[in-house]
Design a protein around this motif. Structure first.
Motif, short mmCIF file in Angstrom:
data_model
loop_
_atom_site.label_atom_id
_atom_site.label_comp_id
_atom_site.label_asym_id
_atom_site.label_seq_id
_atom_site.Cartn_x
_atom_site.Cartn_y
_atom_site.Cartn_z
N ARG A 61 0.85 -1.19 0.00
CA ARG A 61 0.00 0.00 0.00
C ARG A 61 0.88 1.23 0.00
O ARG A 61 1.86 1.31 0.74
CB ARG A 61 -0.91 0.02 1.22
CG ARG A 61 -2.10 -0.92 1.05
CD ARG A 61 -3.09 -0.75 2.12
NE ARG A 61 -3.74 0.54 2.02
CZ ARG A 61 -4.98 0.78 2.39
NH1 ARG A 61 -5.72 -0.20 2.86
NH2 ARG A 61 -5.51 1.97 2.28
N SER A 77 3.31 10.42 -4.46
CA SER A 77 2.35 10.04 -5.51
C SER A 77 2.87 10.43 -6.89
O SER A 77 2.75 9.65 -7.85
CB SER A 77 0.99 10.69 -5.26
OG SER A 77 0.40 10.14 -4.12
N ARG A 91 0.27 0.49 -10.45
CA ARG A 91 -0.63 0.88 -9.37
C ARG A 91 -2.01 0.25 -9.60
O ARG A 91 -2.41 0.05 -10.74
CB ARG A 91 -0.82 2.39 -9.32
CG ARG A 91 0.35 3.13 -8.74
CD ARG A 91 0.03 4.58 -8.53
NE ARG A 91 0.07 5.29 -9.81
CZ ARG A 91 0.04 6.61 -9.92
NH1 ARG A 91 -0.06 7.36 -8.84
NH2 ARG A 91 0.07 7.17 -11.10
N SER A 92 -2.70 -0.02 -8.50
CA SER A 92 -4.08 -0.51 -8.58
C SER A 92 -4.83 -0.02 -7.35
O SER A 92 -4.23 0.28 -6.32
CB SER A 92 -4.12 -2.03 -8.68
OG SER A 92 -3.50 -2.63 -7.56
N MET A 93 -6.13 0.06 -7.49
CA MET A 93 -6.98 0.50 -6.38
C MET A 93 -7.19 -0.64 -5.41
O MET A 93 -7.29 -1.80 -5.79
CB MET A 93 -8.34 0.98 -6.90
CG MET A 93 -8.28 2.19 -7.80
SD MET A 93 -7.51 3.64 -7.03
CE MET A 93 -8.67 4.00 -5.75
N CYS A 94 -7.28 -0.28 -4.15
CA CYS A 94 -7.57 -1.25 -3.09
C CYS A 94 -9.08 -1.50 -3.09
O CYS A 94 -9.86 -0.55 -2.92
CB CYS A 94 -7.10 -0.70 -1.76
SG CYS A 94 -7.42 -1.78 -0.36
N VAL A 101 -4.41 2.76 -2.37
CA VAL A 101 -3.75 2.44 -3.64
C VAL A 101 -2.65 1.43 -3.36
O VAL A 101 -1.86 1.60 -2.43
CB VAL A 101 -3.16 3.70 -4.31
CG1 VAL A 101 -2.42 3.35 -5.58
CG2 VAL A 101 -4.26 4.73 -4.58
N TRP A 102 -2.61 0.39 -4.18
CA TRP A 102 -1.55 -0.61 -4.13
C TRP A 102 -0.50 -0.27 -5.17
O TRP A 102 -0.82 0.26 -6.23
CB TRP A 102 -2.09 -2.01 -4.44
CG TRP A 102 -3.01 -2.56 -3.41
CD1 TRP A 102 -4.37 -2.61 -3.46
CD2 TRP A 102 -2.64 -3.18 -2.18
NE1 TRP A 102 -4.86 -3.21 -2.34
CE2 TRP A 102 -3.82 -3.57 -1.53
CE3 TRP A 102 -1.42 -3.42 -1.55
CZ2 TRP A 102 -3.82 -4.20 -0.28
CZ3 TRP A 102 -1.43 -4.05 -0.32
CH2 TRP A 102 -2.62 -4.43 0.31
#
Length: 133
Positions: A61, A77, A91-94, A101-102
């Motif tokens: 995270r 960021s 990146r990916s959303m949690c 953000v992961w």
């Protein structure tokens, strides 16, 4: 105006020595990593991701990195955005927390980290050994 005690002067000198070693070390890391398209802060994020998420596909995270790097959350960021643009991280959303953000190293990011790790560690060894003299 109060006269500074010897202890206060010693603390100031120690603090300034720490800042000086840090500045020189960061500049040297920037110099040796520049040919590889990285700066010291870029490397620090890659290095933390490599240790926090050691296996391919592991994620971390972004919030877990915030307190560990010397960057504001917005600067971190932006840095992650640049690393993503360069294909070094994804990146990916949690799913559980839509605000989270992961981030994960890509194969290219892992390879570049492995390539430059000895360079960064060599700088640390040289610069920190110099402080003992």
């Amino acid at each position: 105006m109060a006269v500074k005690s010897a202890g206060a002067r010693q603390l100031e000198e120690q603090w300034r020595d720490i800042l000086s070693v840090h500045a020189r070390t960061m500049c040297e890391i920037d110099r040796v990593l520049h040919p590889h398209g990285l700066g010291a802060s870029d490397f620090e994020v890659l290095d933390m991701l490599a240790s926090e998420a050691p296996r391919e596909g592991d994620q971390c995270r972004v919030q877990n990195l915030v307190g560990r790097v010397h960057l504001s959350q917005s600067a971190l960021s932006r840095l992650i955005g640049r690393l993503e643009k360069d294909g070094l991280v994804e990146r990916s959303m949690c799913i559980e927390d839509r605000r989270g953000v992961w981030v994960a190293l890509t194969r290219k990011g892992r390879d570049l980290h492995a390539e430059v790790l000895p360079l960064q560690r060599g700088v640390l060894a040289r610069m920190l050994d110099d402080t003992d003299s």
